[in-house]
Design a protein around this motif. Structure first.
Motif, PDB file in Angstrom:
ATOM      1  N   PRO A 226      15.141 -25.885  -9.050  1.00  0.00           N
ATOM      2  CA  PRO A 226      16.372 -25.694  -9.528  1.00  0.00           C
ATOM      3  C   PRO A 226      16.379 -26.072 -10.966  1.00  0.00           C
ATOM      4  N   ALA A 227      16.886 -25.281 -11.976  1.00  0.00           N
ATOM      5  CA  ALA A 227      17.079 -25.583 -13.253  1.00  0.00           C
ATOM      6  C   ALA A 227      17.702 -27.055 -13.317  1.00  0.00           C
ATOM      7  N   GLU A 228      18.657 -27.387 -12.615  1.00  0.00           N
ATOM      8  CA  GLU A 228      19.705 -28.465 -12.634  1.00  0.00           C
ATOM      9  C   GLU A 228      18.770 -29.657 -12.550  1.00  0.00           C
ATOM     10  N   GLU A 229      17.653 -29.587 -11.426  1.00  0.00           N
ATOM     11  CA  GLU A 229      16.915 -30.789 -11.071  1.00  0.00           C
ATOM     12  C   GLU A 229      15.884 -30.942 -12.285  1.00  0.00           C
ATOM     13  N   VAL A 230      15.448 -30.129 -13.029  1.00  0.00           N
ATOM     14  CA  VAL A 230      14.717 -30.075 -14.140  1.00  0.00           C
ATOM     15  C   VAL A 230      15.278 -30.825 -15.373  1.00  0.00           C
ATOM     16  N   LEU A 231      16.693 -30.168 -15.689  1.00  0.00           N
ATOM     17  CA  LEU A 231      17.383 -30.783 -16.805  1.00  0.00           C
ATOM     18  C   LEU A 231      17.815 -32.449 -16.362  1.00  0.00           C
ATOM     19  N   ALA A 232      17.912 -32.505 -15.147  1.00  0.00           N
ATOM     20  CA  ALA A 232      18.335 -34.099 -14.788  1.00  0.00           C
ATOM     21  C   ALA A 232      17.207 -35.220 -15.158  1.00  0.00           C
ATOM     22  N   LEU A 233      16.102 -34.546 -15.351  1.00  0.00           N
ATOM     23  CA  LEU A 233      14.892 -35.504 -15.718  1.00  0.00           C
ATOM     24  C   LEU A 233      14.896 -35.838 -17.242  1.00  0.00           C
ATOM     25  N   LYS A 234      15.920 -35.060 -17.869  1.00  0.00           N
ATOM     26  CA  LYS A 234      15.865 -35.345 -19.465  1.00  0.00           C
ATOM     27  C   LYS A 234      14.443 -34.827 -20.082  1.00  0.00           C
ATOM     28  N   PRO A 235      14.072 -34.161 -19.909  1.00  0.00           N
ATOM     29  CA  PRO A 235      12.828 -33.519 -20.540  1.00  0.00           C
ATOM     30  C   PRO A 235      13.061 -33.155 -22.062  1.00  0.00           C
ATOM     31  N   ASP A 236      12.070 -33.672 -22.968  1.00  0.00           N
ATOM     32  CA  ASP A 236      12.144 -33.026 -24.233  1.00  0.00           C
ATOM     33  C   ASP A 236      11.724 -31.572 -24.436  1.00  0.00           C
ATOM     34  N   GLY A 237      11.341 -30.993 -23.488  1.00  0.00           N
ATOM     35  CA  GLY A 237      10.895 -29.550 -23.590  1.00  0.00           C
ATOM     36  C   GLY A 237      10.506 -29.313 -22.009  1.00  0.00           C
ATOM     37  N   VAL A 238      10.455 -27.710 -21.839  1.00  0.00           N
ATOM     38  CA  VAL A 238       9.939 -27.419 -20.539  1.00  0.00           C
ATOM     39  C   VAL A 238       8.793 -26.179 -20.627  1.00  0.00           C
ATOM     40  N   PHE A 239       7.818 -26.444 -20.074  1.00  0.00           N
ATOM     41  CA  PHE A 239       6.704 -25.692 -20.045  1.00  0.00           C
ATOM     42  C   PHE A 239       6.478 -24.658 -18.880  1.00  0.00           C
ATOM     43  N   LEU A 240       6.315 -23.332 -19.232  1.00  0.00           N
ATOM     44  CA  LEU A 240       6.294 -22.181 -18.129  1.00  0.00           C
ATOM     45  C   LEU A 240       4.740 -21.876 -18.115  1.00  0.00           C
ATOM     46  N   SER A 241       4.180 -22.329 -16.900  1.00  0.00           N
ATOM     47  CA  SER A 241       2.651 -21.713 -16.777  1.00  0.00           C
ATOM     48  C   SER A 241       2.172 -20.712 -16.455  1.00  0.00           C
ATOM     49  N   ASN A 242       0.953 -20.493 -16.408  1.00  0.00           N
ATOM     50  CA  ASN A 242       0.227 -19.190 -16.083  1.00  0.00           C
ATOM     51  C   ASN A 242       0.516 -19.100 -14.595  1.00  0.00           C
ATOM     52  N   GLY A 243      -0.032 -17.854 -13.934  1.00  0.00           N
ATOM     53  CA  GLY A 243       0.021 -17.858 -12.499  1.00  0.00           C
ATOM     54  C   GLY A 243      -0.412 -16.593 -12.214  1.00  0.00           C
ATOM     55  N   PRO A 244      -0.329 -16.227 -10.828  1.00  0.00           N
ATOM     56  CA  PRO A 244      -0.903 -14.859 -10.427  1.00  0.00           C
ATOM     57  C   PRO A 244       0.221 -14.026 -10.139  1.00  0.00           C
ATOM     58  N   GLY A 245       0.042 -12.682  -9.454  1.00  0.00           N
ATOM     59  CA  GLY A 245       0.905 -11.895  -8.965  1.00  0.00           C
ATOM     60  C   GLY A 245       1.638 -10.962  -9.894  1.00  0.00           C
ATOM     61  N   ASP A 246       2.619 -10.457  -9.461  1.00  0.00           N
ATOM     62  CA  ASP A 246       3.599  -9.562 -10.160  1.00  0.00           C
ATOM     63  C   ASP A 246       4.776 -10.184 -10.579  1.00  0.00           C
ATOM     64  N   PRO A 247       5.212 -10.371 -11.947  1.00  0.00           N
ATOM     65  CA  PRO A 247       6.341 -11.238 -12.505  1.00  0.00           C
ATOM     66  C   PRO A 247       7.487 -10.471 -12.014  1.00  0.00           C
ATOM     67  N   ALA A 248       7.653  -9.477 -11.895  1.00  0.00           N
ATOM     68  CA  ALA A 248       8.944  -8.822 -11.559  1.00  0.00           C
ATOM     69  C   ALA A 248       9.413  -9.110  -9.961  1.00  0.00           C
ATOM     70  N   ALA A 249       8.415  -9.743  -9.334  1.00  0.00           N
ATOM     71  CA  ALA A 249       8.701  -9.927  -7.842  1.00  0.00           C
ATOM     72  C   ALA A 249       9.304 -11.480  -7.844  1.00  0.00           C
ATOM     73  N   LEU A 250       9.499 -12.054  -8.861  1.00  0.00           N
ATOM     74  CA  LEU A 250       9.841 -13.533  -9.106  1.00  0.00           C
ATOM     75  C   LEU A 250      11.350 -13.684  -9.498  1.00  0.00           C
ATOM     76  N   ASP A 251      12.231 -12.965  -8.731  1.00  0.00           N
ATOM     77  CA  ASP A 251      13.757 -13.162  -9.240  1.00  0.00           C
ATOM     78  C   ASP A 251      14.296 -14.289  -9.283  1.00  0.00           C
ATOM     79  N   TYR A 252      13.708 -15.125  -8.106  1.00  0.00           N
ATOM     80  CA  TYR A 252      14.312 -16.464  -7.944  1.00  0.00           C
ATOM     81  C   TYR A 252      13.941 -17.555  -9.029  1.00  0.00           C
ATOM     82  N   ILE A 253      12.685 -17.149  -9.791  1.00  0.00           N
ATOM     83  CA  ILE A 253      12.363 -18.076 -10.670  1.00  0.00           C
ATOM     84  C   ILE A 253      12.906 -17.337 -12.008  1.00  0.00           C
ATOM     85  N   HIS A 254      13.151 -16.191 -12.216  1.00  0.00           N
ATOM     86  CA  HIS A 254      14.013 -15.540 -13.498  1.00  0.00           C
ATOM     87  C   HIS A 254      15.177 -16.317 -13.395  1.00  0.00           C
TER      88      HIS A 254
END
Length: 380
Positions: A226-254
């Motif tokens: 979850p985004a809340e857990e990521v922000l709780a780490l207080k990062p200077d930035g967030v990187f979104l990686s490469n990966g396989p499959g159809d991006p439209a099928a990833l609603d939970y990530i969007h």
């Protein structure tokens, strides 16, 4: 052993099997890189695909664990013209057939890869089957019965299960030069300047190496974090990686990435770019045969500079779907598809191709420095 490659449209090719035997299915695509077969077969972005190498001879320099992009191969199968009978390189630890046997991957050699590639360019990437046990008719049916790439979610298969701090070997290797007497050695890493979080959608190790070389300390998290857990780490930035499959099928990530907009600097590569497309409110579509290889020309609309880039994707951003607050920064000179954009308000940008170039040219490594500059600007 005799093997058959069958496409869902009924076209078949005969060859000889190497590595594992049996039957495998996946989307058949092609890669035009002249080197880097090991990096390609271990790239998690190829999950669910049978890759055709257009370069005529493969396997000549063997397999070296230091050059892998993940802990295991992810291709469903490999199609090549000729398998080198000798693996000759001082860094090689095993041959390609031995590696495929160990990991139960089926390869097929002796295929007319030029004819196959021309067919895929005309008809498009399609479902396929490699088999050593089925007839040609049965193999075609197996291809038809396999799951299509559109609508697939392979990210859940390749993402890390637990959070970890990247501490793999990231030093750049200096190649020995016998003419000048230069001895091969590792370059020392710079001090850590930024602590970032990287979403693992199928992240390549060379991206992590380049981030560390640019002064980033990287904490890698699961794709479902979850985004809340990521922000709780207080990062200077967030990187979104490469990966396989159809991006439209990833609603939970969007949905989670959308929550990060405006909260922290964002940088995406490949699938990360497509996910950012959806988070911005845009759409993606499936390309006819994709962009895969180390020779894709991309124009930076900000400077007019043209770079030759490494790419591996079968989906792209729909230009007309982007909102007005998103600026297109890079385009592909072969088909005018979007290769990069940035948000006009939020500190967020991404590129469709691979700046880390494994394999491929190094024209675009400056994006890691741009991420650092974005973080510095956000701090101020």
């Amino acid at each position: 052993m005799k093997a058959i490659l069958a496409l869902e449209d009924g076209r078949t090719f005969e060859g000889e099997a190497f590595g594992h035997t049996g039957t495998t299915t996946g989307e058949c695509c092609f890669n035009t890189s002249m080197t880097g077969y090991q990096e390609i077969i271990t790239d998690p972005s190829y999950r669910g695909q049978i890759v055709t190498m257009t370069y005529p001879m493969i396997g000549n320099y063997g397999i070296n664990p230091e050059d892998a992009e993940s802990s295991a191969p992810h291709v469903r199968g490999l199609v090549i013209g000729e398998l080198s009978p000798v693996a000759s390189n001082w860094r090689s630890r095993q041959s390609l057939p031995e590696y495929f046997t160990e990991h139960k991957i089926i390869g097929i050699e002796g295929v007319d890869t030029r004819a196959l590639t021309k067919h895929l360019r005309s008809a498009g990437a399609m479902r396929s089957c490699i088999t050593t046990e089925l007839s040609a008719e049965e193999a075609v049916q197996a291809a038809k019965d396999s799951a299509p790439m559109a609508g697939s979610d392979f990210v859940k298969e390749v993402s890390t299960e637990s959070t970890y701090l990247w501490d793999g070997e990231s030093r750049e290797w200096t190649i020995p030069n016998t003419c000048t007497g230069q001895i091969g050695t590792y370059k020392e890493l710079p001090e850590v300047k930024y602590n970032i979080v990287a979403y693992d959608f199928g992240i390549k190790w060379d991206i992590l190496r380049h981030l560390r070389q640019a002064g980033f300390n990287v904490t890698v998290v699961n794709s479902r974090t979850p985004a809340e857990e990521v922000l709780a780490l207080k990062p200077d930035g967030v990187f979104l990686s490469n990966g396989p499959g159809d991006p439209a099928a990833l609603d939970y990530i969007h949905a989670e990435v959308k929550k990060l907009l405006g909260k922290t600097p964002l940088f995406g590569i490949c699938l990360g770019h497509q996910i950012l497309t959806h988070a911005f409110g845009g759409d993606t579509f499936k390309l006819k045969f994709g962009h895969r290889g180390g020779n894709q020309p991309v124009k930076d609309l900000r400077t007019g500079k043209i770079s030759i880039t490494a790419q591996n994707h079968g989906f792209a951003t729909d230009t007309d779907s982007l909102p007005d607050d998103v600026e297109v920064t890079h385009v592909n000179l072969n088909d005018d598809t979007i290769e990069g954009f940035r948000h006009k308000e939020y500190p967020a940008f991404s590129v469709q191709y691979h700046p880390e170039a494994a394999p491929g040219p190094n024209d675009a490594t400056y994006f890691f420095e741009e991420f650092a500059e974005l973080i510095e600007g956000n701090r101020k």
